[in-house]
Design an enzyme around this catalytic site. Sequence first.
Site, PDB file in Angstrom:
ATOM      1  N   GLU A  46       0.863  -1.199   0.000  1.00  0.00           N
ATOM      2  CA  GLU A  46       0.000   0.000   0.000  1.00  0.00           C
ATOM      3  C   GLU A  46       0.901   1.252   0.000  1.00  0.00           C
ATOM      4  O   GLU A  46       1.947   1.261   0.652  1.00  0.00           O
ATOM      5  CB  GLU A  46      -0.832  -0.017   1.299  1.00  0.00           C
ATOM      6  CG  GLU A  46      -1.653   1.235   1.565  1.00  0.00           C
ATOM      7  CD  GLU A  46      -2.216   1.274   2.998  1.00  0.00           C
ATOM      8  OE1 GLU A  46      -1.534   0.815   3.940  1.00  0.00           O
ATOM      9  OE2 GLU A  46      -3.337   1.795   3.161  1.00  0.00           O
ATOM     10  N   ASN A 106      -7.003   6.183  -1.742  1.00  0.00           N
ATOM     11  CA  ASN A 106      -5.897   5.265  -1.459  1.00  0.00           C
ATOM     12  C   ASN A 106      -6.109   4.081  -2.412  1.00  0.00           C
ATOM     13  O   ASN A 106      -7.007   3.274  -2.196  1.00  0.00           O
ATOM     14  CB  ASN A 106      -5.974   4.843   0.015  1.00  0.00           C
ATOM     15  CG  ASN A 106      -4.780   4.011   0.436  1.00  0.00           C
ATOM     16  OD1 ASN A 106      -4.063   3.471  -0.393  1.00  0.00           O
ATOM     17  ND2 ASN A 106      -4.583   3.894   1.744  1.00  0.00           N
ATOM     18  N   LYS A 123      -9.394   1.942  -1.915  1.00  0.00           N
ATOM     19  CA  LYS A 123      -9.597   1.392  -0.562  1.00  0.00           C
ATOM     20  C   LYS A 123     -10.956   1.789   0.005  1.00  0.00           C
ATOM     21  O   LYS A 123     -11.285   2.976   0.093  1.00  0.00           O
ATOM     22  CB  LYS A 123      -8.477   1.886   0.343  1.00  0.00           C
ATOM     23  CG  LYS A 123      -8.453   1.306   1.748  1.00  0.00           C
ATOM     24  CD  LYS A 123      -7.196   1.792   2.468  1.00  0.00           C
ATOM     25  CE  LYS A 123      -7.031   1.226   3.852  1.00  0.00           C
ATOM     26  NZ  LYS A 123      -5.776   1.677   4.488  1.00  0.00           N
TER      27      LYS A 123
HETATM   28  N1  CDV Z   1      -2.948   1.414   6.596  1.00  0.00           N
HETATM   29  C1  CDV Z   1      -3.880   0.788   7.367  1.00  0.00           C
HETATM   30  O1  CDV Z   1      -5.013   0.576   6.937  1.00  0.00           O
HETATM   31  N2  CDV Z   1      -3.497   0.423   8.605  1.00  0.00           N
HETATM   32  C2  CDV Z   1      -4.384  -0.201   9.547  1.00  0.00           C
HETATM   33  C3  CDV Z   1      -4.002   0.137  10.967  1.00  0.00           C
HETATM   34  C4  CDV Z   1      -4.332   1.529  11.297  1.00  0.00           C
HETATM   35  C5  CDV Z   1      -4.688  -0.764  11.974  1.00  0.00           C
HETATM   36  C6  CDV Z   1      -4.413  -1.705   9.390  1.00  0.00           C
HETATM   37  O2  CDV Z   1      -5.517  -2.269   9.375  1.00  0.00           O
HETATM   38  O3  CDV Z   1      -3.355  -2.339   9.355  1.00  0.00           O
END
Ligand code: CDV
Length: 309
Positions: A46, A106, A123
Site C-alpha cells: 500500500e 488510497n 480502498k
Molecule cells: N494502513 C492501514 O489501513 N493500517 C491499519 C491500521 C491503522 C490498523 C491496518 O488495518 O493495518
Amino acid sequence: MRLVTVAAAQLGPIQKNEPRTDVVRRMLALMDEAKRAEADLIVFPELALTTFFPRWYMEDPAEIDQWFEREMPSAATRPLFERAAEYGMGMYLGYAELTPDGRHFNSSVLADRTGAIVGKYRKVHLPGHAEFDPERAFQHLEKRYFEPGDLGFPVWRTMGGIFGMCICNDRRWPETYRVMGLQGVEMVLVGYNTPSINSQKSAEGPEQRLFHNRLSVQAGAYQNSTWVVAVAKAGIEDGFPMIGGSLIVNPDGEIMAEAKTEGDELVVHACDLDATTFGKTTIFDFARHRRIEHYGRICAQTGPTPPAL
Ligand code: CDV
C-alpha cells in the site's frame, strides 16, 4: 495445474525525504530479483511510493497533494511498468491517487504481463480519524486525506486466473473477501502499512499485530478458497515502527511463505490456481450452502443493535 509464481515484494521503510525516484530504484531491484526467481506477478505494498504520510497532520492542500500521483503511470513510475512489460511480469502497485477533478483515494492498480493496467481498486475501509487526535500516541489520518473507495471489490480475469485487490485495513473485514469470493476470485492481492503498536493501546505490540495480520489473511483465504498475497511496507519509518510479516497463503488458509525481515525482501511461491477448486466445490460451495435469507443485516446496518436490557 495453473501455476502463477508470485513475488511478494515487501518494502522496508521509506523516509519522509526519500524521493520517489529512489524508491522506484529499490522497487526495480526487487523486480530484477523477482525475474531471477521466474515470477509471473510482483506485488508491492500500500502507498508504495512514499512514506506512510497519513501519520502526519497537514492543513495546507498543496503540502497534502505532494504525496499523491496525478497520473499512473507517471514519469516517476513508468520505469516500473516498462520493466514489468520487459520481464512479462504482472504487477500490483499501491499509491495515493489524485483524480483530475480533485478527488483523493488510497488506490492500487493491477498491470498484466504486458505492463498494461487492467484494473484499479480504491480502498473501501479507511481506518483512523479526520482531525488531530491528542489522545493517540501517533496520528492515523486516512479519513482526513482520502475518500472511501467508490469502485467496490471487482475482480479481473487476467494472467490465466481471476484476481482481486484490496488494501491494508480491508484485509480485516470478511465482507472484503466474500464479495470477491462471490465473483470466483482465485487470488487476492493486498498491500499494507500496519504500525507495530496500536496508537490507542500501547500493550498491543508487534506480536499481536502480526497475529492479527495472519489471522485475517488466513481466514479470508480459507473461507473463500482463494490464494491471498499480503505485502507490507515495514520497519522504522520517520521514527515509527511498522510490522513486516508479508505472506502468501493458500486456499486452505495455510502460510506457504513469509517474510523474515523488516526490509526490502522478496517472498516467492508458485501458486496453483487450480488448488482453489476443491474448497469452492465442497465446503465453500456458495451456491449450495449459503443462506442469504439470514444475511440481510450485513447490508442493512453498519453498527450493532444489541437487544434492550
Ligand atoms: N494502513 C492501514 O489501513 N493500517 C491499519 C491500521 C491503522 C490498523 C491496518 O488495518 O493495518
